[in-house]
Design an enzyme around this catalytic site. Structure first.
Site, PDB file in Angstrom:
ATOM      1  N   ASP A  42       1.617  34.621 111.712  1.00  0.00           N
ATOM      2  CA  ASP A  42       2.981  34.894 111.266  1.00  0.00           C
ATOM      3  C   ASP A  42       3.201  36.402 111.136  1.00  0.00           C
ATOM      4  OD1 ASP A  42       3.665  31.922 110.200  1.00  0.00           O
ATOM      5  OD2 ASP A  42       1.656  32.514 109.597  1.00  0.00           O
TER       6      ASP A  42
ATOM      7  N   ARG B 193       3.492  37.873 114.583  1.00  0.00           N
ATOM      8  CA  ARG B 193       4.829  37.595 115.107  1.00  0.00           C
ATOM      9  C   ARG B 193       5.853  38.539 114.478  1.00  0.00           C
ATOM     10  NH1 ARG B 193       3.999  31.084 114.279  1.00  0.00           N
ATOM     11  NH2 ARG B 193       3.321  30.571 116.405  1.00  0.00           N
TER      12      ARG B 193
ATOM     13  N   HIS C 247       1.360  29.155 105.149  1.00  0.00           N
ATOM     14  CA  HIS C 247       1.608  29.216 106.591  1.00  0.00           C
ATOM     15  C   HIS C 247       2.520  28.036 106.901  1.00  0.00           C
ATOM     16  CE1 HIS C 247       1.198  29.518 110.860  1.00  0.00           C
ATOM     17  NE2 HIS C 247       0.498  28.393 110.968  1.00  0.00           N
TER      18      HIS C 247
END
Length: 322
Positions: free
Chosen positions: A155, A158, A182
C-alpha cells in the site's frame, strides 16, 4: 532434490505456490537474494514443475539459487518461512472475509513447520495479513519480533508511486506511509508525507497545478487498488511478491531498513497486543523497533478505528484456538 548443505547459506521455504508464491519465487531468483529456495504446496506436481522451471532459467539470472520441491522437514534449516498459502480474495470480498477459512489452514501449516524444529522468521503474505500474522505468532510461540506480515508495504509503495506520478518526481524522493490494517480501514499519514523533505501540504501551496482535493482521490486509488486489479485480471500478485522480496532482503542482509510491515504493537500508537502495518526497522533479527510517528488528531482517530476493526474480526476467530 536438495543438495547436502556444505556451509551455512540463506534458505527460504515458500509455502503456497499459487500466483503470489510463484511470483515471489521468480522475483527472489531474479534479484539473487538467497542460495536455497524450497517450495511446499499441496499440489505437488505443480510445485515440482515450478522448481524445474526456475532452475532452468538460472543460466540467465545473476542468482545461483538451488530450488527444489520439499517438505516441512526442510524448515529446520530455514532462515525464513514465507506463507503465501490460503484462500484468495474473490471479486466482491474484503480481506477480512477470508479470516476463518484461512486461520484454519494456517493452524495446520504453522504446526507442521514448528514440528520440524524451525527457529527462524515467519513472513506472512496471506490475507487478512495482519490477523494471520498474529495467529502465526500465537500458533508458533515464536518471539513477536520474529513473526512479520507484509502489512502495508505494498500500500505504501502504491501510495508513493501515485504521489510521484501526480507531482512528477522520482518515487525514491517521495516519503509517505500507509498504516493500519492492510485493507479498507488503512489510512494515509498526510501529516508526515514529504517530497524531498518538503511537507506535501506546503509543496501544494506553492504550485498552482496541484490541489488538496486531488490527494483524497490518490488515497482512494491506493486503498481500492486490489479491488480494481482483481476485477481486471482476477488477482494481485506481482506487487505483493516484490514487496515480500524487499522484506526478505532487509532481513537476510541485516539492513535495518524502515518498512511498513505488519508488526506487533505493545502500546505504540495507543494499540495493545495487535499486529498492524506501521513503519518498522527490519533486520536479521526480524523486527528491531517500531517507529512511532506523531499523528494528527484525525489520523489517530482513523488508526484507532482500524485497530478496533482488526480486533473485532480477529478475537472471535482466534479465541477458538486458545
Amino acid at each position: 532434490m536438495n543438495s547436502p548443505r556444505k556451509e551455512k547459506v540463506n534458505r527460504v521455504v515458500l509455502i503456497g505456490a499459487g500466483l503470489v508464491g510463484s511470483s515471489y519465487a521468480f522475483a527472489l531468483i531474479n534479484q539473487a537474494v538467497i542460495e536455497e529456495l524450497v517450495i511446499i504446496d499441496l499440489d505437488k506436481e505443480k510445485a515440482i514443475g515450478d522448481a524445474m522451471d526456475l532452475n532452468h532459467g538460472k543460466a540467465f539470472s545473476p542468482s545461483s539459487t538451488n530450488t527444489w520441491y520439499g517438505d516441512y522437514n526442510d524448515c529446520l534449516d530455514a532462515d525464513i518461512v514465507c506463507i503465501c498459502a490460503g484462500a484468495n480474495q474473490k471479486p466482491g470480498e474484503t480481506r477480512l472475509d477470508l479470516v476463518e477459512k484461512n486461520m484454519k489452514i494456517f493452524k495446520g501449516i504453522v504446526d507442521d513447520v514448528m514440528k520440524s524444529g524451525f527457529d527462524g522468521i515467519f513472513l506472512v503474505a496471506t490475507n487478512p495479513v495482519d490477523i494471520l500474522t498474529q495467529a502465526t505468532q500465537v500458533f508458533s510461540g515464536l518471539p513477536k519480533e520474529r513473526v512479520i506480515g507484509s502489512g502495508t508495504t505494498l500500500d505504501t509503495a502504491r501510495f508513493r508511486y501515485l504521489l510521484s506520478d501526480y507531482f512528477n518526481v522520482a518515487t525514491q524522493n517521495v516519503h509517505a506511509y500507509i498504516i493500519g490494517e492492510h485493507g479498507d480501514t488503512e489510512l494515509p499519514v498526510w501529516s508526515n508525507a514529504t517530497i524531498g523533505g518538503v511537507p506535501i501540504s506546503k509543496y501544494i501551496e506553492t504550485k498552482a497545478d496541484y490541489h488538496d482535493k486531488d490527494l483524497d482521490h490518490i488515497f482512494e486509488n491506493v486503498r481500492d487498488a486490489a479491488y480494481q486489479i482483481i476485477q481486471k485480471k482476477g488477482a494481485t500478485h506481482y506487487g505483493i511478491a516484490m514487496s515480500l522480496v524487499r522484506i526478505t532482503k532487509a532481513i537476510l542482509s541485516n539492513e535495518n531498513s524502515i518498512l511498513t510491515v505488519s508488526a506487533h504493537l505493545n502500546g505504540e500508537y495507543g494499540a495493545e497486543d495487535v499486529y498492524a502495518g506501521v513503519p518498522t526497522i527490519v533486520n536479521r533479527q526480524g523486527i528491531r523497533e517500531v517507529l512511532e510517528m506523531k499523528l494528527s488528531a484525525k489520523e489517530q482517530q482513523q488508526f484507532d478505528h482500524s485497530i478496533s476493526t482488526l480486533k473485532a474480526t480477529m478475537n472471535p476467530a482466534l479465541k477458538q484456538y486458545l
